[in-house]
Enzyme design. Structure first.
Site, PDB file in Angstrom:
ATOM      1  N   HIS A  33       1.025  -9.284   4.354  1.00 24.25           N
ATOM      2  CA  HIS A  33      -0.013  -8.577   4.294  1.00 24.25           C
ATOM      3  C   HIS A  33      -0.975  -8.482   3.185  1.00 24.25           C
ATOM      4  O   HIS A  33      -0.580  -7.763   2.137  1.00 24.25           O
ATOM      5  CB  HIS A  33       0.358  -7.050   4.822  1.00 24.25           C
ATOM      6  CG  HIS A  33      -0.680  -6.234   5.173  1.00 24.25           C
ATOM      7  ND1 HIS A  33      -0.955  -5.556   6.455  1.00 24.25           N
ATOM      8  CD2 HIS A  33      -1.856  -5.920   4.751  1.00 24.25           C
ATOM      9  CE1 HIS A  33      -1.852  -4.895   6.736  1.00 24.25           C
ATOM     10  NE2 HIS A  33      -2.623  -5.070   5.385  1.00 24.25           N
ATOM     11  N   ASN A  77      -1.913 -11.303   7.913  1.00 21.39           N
ATOM     12  CA  ASN A  77      -2.810 -10.247   8.270  1.00 21.39           C
ATOM     13  C   ASN A  77      -4.245 -10.513   7.807  1.00 21.39           C
ATOM     14  O   ASN A  77      -4.375 -10.943   6.707  1.00 21.39           O
ATOM     15  CB  ASN A  77      -2.159  -9.119   7.505  1.00 21.39           C
ATOM     16  CG  ASN A  77      -3.244  -7.712   7.634  1.00 21.39           C
ATOM     17  OD1 ASN A  77      -3.314  -7.280   8.765  1.00 21.39           O
ATOM     18  ND2 ASN A  77      -3.996  -7.474   6.820  1.00 21.39           N
ATOM     19  N   GLU A  78      -5.197 -10.723   8.717  1.00 22.28           N
ATOM     20  CA  GLU A  78      -6.351 -10.941   8.608  1.00 22.28           C
ATOM     21  C   GLU A  78      -6.896 -11.960   7.528  1.00 22.28           C
ATOM     22  O   GLU A  78      -7.291 -11.996   6.538  1.00 22.28           O
ATOM     23  CB  GLU A  78      -7.182  -9.535   7.597  1.00 22.28           C
ATOM     24  CG  GLU A  78      -7.108  -8.074   8.551  1.00 22.28           C
ATOM     25  CD  GLU A  78      -7.948  -7.056   8.406  1.00 22.28           C
ATOM     26  OE1 GLU A  78      -8.272  -7.225   7.070  1.00 22.28           O
ATOM     27  OE2 GLU A  78      -7.919  -6.131   9.051  1.00 22.28           O
ATOM     28  N   GLN A 110       0.908  -1.363  -0.095  1.00 21.21           N
ATOM     29  CA  GLN A 110      -0.054   0.110  -0.016  1.00 21.21           C
ATOM     30  C   GLN A 110       0.755   1.343  -0.007  1.00 21.21           C
ATOM     31  O   GLN A 110       0.287   2.539  -0.314  1.00 21.21           O
ATOM     32  CB  GLN A 110      -0.856  -0.032   1.123  1.00 21.21           C
ATOM     33  CG  GLN A 110      -1.897  -1.143   1.194  1.00 21.21           C
ATOM     34  CD  GLN A 110      -2.866  -1.210   2.177  1.00 21.21           C
ATOM     35  OE1 GLN A 110      -2.546  -2.091   3.567  1.00 21.21           O
ATOM     36  NE2 GLN A 110      -4.066  -0.408   2.154  1.00 21.21           N
TER      37      GLN A 110
HETATM   38  C1  BGC Z   1      -6.148  -3.994   5.968  1.00 20.30           C
HETATM   39  C2  BGC Z   1      -5.759  -2.894   5.541  1.00 20.30           C
HETATM   40  C3  BGC Z   1      -6.690  -1.966   4.882  1.00 20.30           C
HETATM   41  C4  BGC Z   1      -7.712  -1.470   6.185  1.00 20.30           C
HETATM   42  C5  BGC Z   1      -8.561  -0.296   5.669  1.00 20.30           C
HETATM   43  C6  BGC Z   1      -7.663  -3.765   6.834  1.00 20.30           C
HETATM   44  O1  BGC Z   1      -8.396  -4.712   6.278  1.00 20.30           O
HETATM   45  O2  BGC Z   1      -5.419  -4.623   6.796  1.00 20.30           O
HETATM   46  O3  BGC Z   1      -4.702  -3.322   4.453  1.00 20.30           O
HETATM   47  O4  BGC Z   1      -6.076  -0.921   4.242  1.00 20.30           O
HETATM   48  O5  BGC Z   1      -8.148  -2.469   6.649  1.00 20.30           O
HETATM   49  O6  BGC Z   1      -9.579  -0.919   4.803  1.00 20.30           O
END
Ligand code: BGC
Length: 417
Positions: free
Chosen positions: A115, A159-160, A21
């Site tokens: 990520h 991540n997530e 990002q």
């Molecule tokens: C993510 C980020 C994303 C943010 C805002 C999260 O889901 O880890 O990469 O930019 O939320 O949407």
């Protein structure tokens, strides 16, 4: 009324970014491939992003000067292992310099190993549904920790991993492998890579049960590989945590989503050193499924209700279900109105303080995000940043919210309820 702020001395106060990002030109990643297909679902390609790859020194110095004591960043698998089995010493050294600069400025690096983006070759090899992926991820985690582990403060594996299930609960994505061939972007990606469309399983978009098993195995194998080099390093994964609520008639639906999206991932976190919580708002279910935002509610740039209280609820849920320390690894608001962001952070930080006052083991609060940046399929339009970036000149300008949160972090200002 002034509230007493029970933040411990070593509490992590930080801001987060993710490599794809902010860095720019992540050309060997699966995201770069998807962004450039004519059938893409990305509003625009990431391009140079905010050129953090070259500007990290000034960026890190700026974050430290604002008062923060930690910086969450991700290292990019697609740079470090651009072809399967070929690890780039130069890229590992790049990240070594980044982490050294963090330490020079007194910022504890909270490092995410993955990520969302993966190397393009991993997508061609079956991505996040393939049985080999956990061992490939673990090998990469081992290399990263061997080269950088002594400089890492906290390690986040994935991540997530639960995001695809959250998106599916909103009616986004969720195709079965057999259905992918009829989705233009997956069909195009598959033909570019020369593999079947059923194999298209990028991290953020695959929500099959095989995907769940592969991610969990990758997290566990990655954790072991990190611990093999740095046994004392705190390791966990970070989850997308919506505050799932219901009104009359919506209890069953809410319960099901809470189970699929939140609880089973939190249960899987037991035994980790911490779980990262990433909360942006709430999801409310009624008799007809997802309920609209209340009449007159303030909305964010993503078209969702602004609801900072969600953070406290999700910290409590995480502590209850996982029973391990919690770090808020993301929390933020997409808005052009920075005064709204300051109010959002005030309410969110109050929620963290309330959890601490109740004895919940919260180790840090890391806001999303340091800079206005590339918001995935939405492109550069949403503004989540504490620091504005003029992408024509790459000039950085801290917003009031950066000064406010940095001030809290530095202990210079006691928030007032
Ligand atoms: C993510 C980020 C994303 C943010 C805002 C999260 O889901 O880890 O990469 O930019 O939320 O949407």
């Amino acid at each position: 009324m002034t509230v007493s702020y029970p933040f411990p001395q070593n509490f992590l106060w930080g801001v987060a970014t993710a490599a794809h990002q902010v860095e720019g030109n992540n050309v060997n990643s699966d995201a770069w491939l998807l962004e450039h297909l004519p059938q893409t679902m990305f509003a625009e390609p990431s391009g140079d992003a905010i050129d953090h790859y070259h500007r990290y020194r000034e960026d890190i110095a700026l974050l430290a000067s604002l008062g923060f004591n930690s910086f969450r960043l991700s290292v990019e698998w697609a740079r470090i292992e651009p072809e399967e089995g070929h690890f780039s010493k130069a890229e590992l050294n790049h990240y070594r310099r980044v982490l050294e600069v963090c330490h020079e400025h007194g910022l504890t690096p909270v490092v995410t190993y993955h990520h969302f983006t993966s190397p393009r070759w991993l997508l061609a090899a079956g991505g996040w549904e393939d049985a080999r992926t956990p061992e490939l991820f673990a090998r990469y985690c081992g290399k990263v920790t061997e080269h950088l582990g002594d400089l890492i403060g906290v390690a986040c594996t994935l991540n997530e991993p639960n995001l695809p299930w959250l998106l599916k609960s909103f009616g986004i994505g969720g195709e079965s492998p057999e259905q992918r061939g009829s989705v233009p972007v997956w069909a195009a990606a598959a033909s570019t890579l020369g593999v079947g469309a059923d194999k298209m399983a990028p991290f953020q978009f695959s929500s099959t049960e095989a995907g769940f098993d592969v991610k969990l195995a990758a997290h566990r194998a990655g954790t072991a590989a990190i611990k093999a080099w740095q046994p004392d390093l705190m390791v966990g994964w970070t989850l997308a945590n919506s505050d799932i609520q219901s009104v009359d008639g919506g209890q069953d639906a809410a319960e099901q989503v809470r189970r699929d999206v939140n609880e089973r991932f939190l249960e899987a976190s037991r035994g980790d050193d911490f779980v990262g919580i990433q909360t942006y708002g709430r999801t409310v279910y009624g008799p007809d499924g997802l309920a609209p935002a209340p009449e007159g509610a303030a909305m964010n740039q993503m078209g969702e209700e602004i609801y900072p209280q969600a953070l406290e609820a999700t910290i409590r849920e995480a502590a209850r279900v996982a029973g391990i320390p919690v770090i808020v690894t993301e929390n933020g608001l997409a808005t052009e109105d920075d005064a709204q962001r300051v109010d959002y952070y005030k309410a969110a930080v109050d929620g963290v303080a309330a959890c601490l006052a109740d004895g919940i083991d919260v180790r840090g609060y890391i806001a999303w995000t340091a800079f206005d940046n590339y918001e995935w399929v939405f492109g550069y339009r949403p503004k989540f940043g504490l620091i504005a970036v003029d992408r024509a000149t790459q000039q950085r300008t801290p917003k009031e919210s950066a000064l406010w949160l940095g001030g809290v972090a530095a202990g210079a200002r006691v928030p007032v309820a």
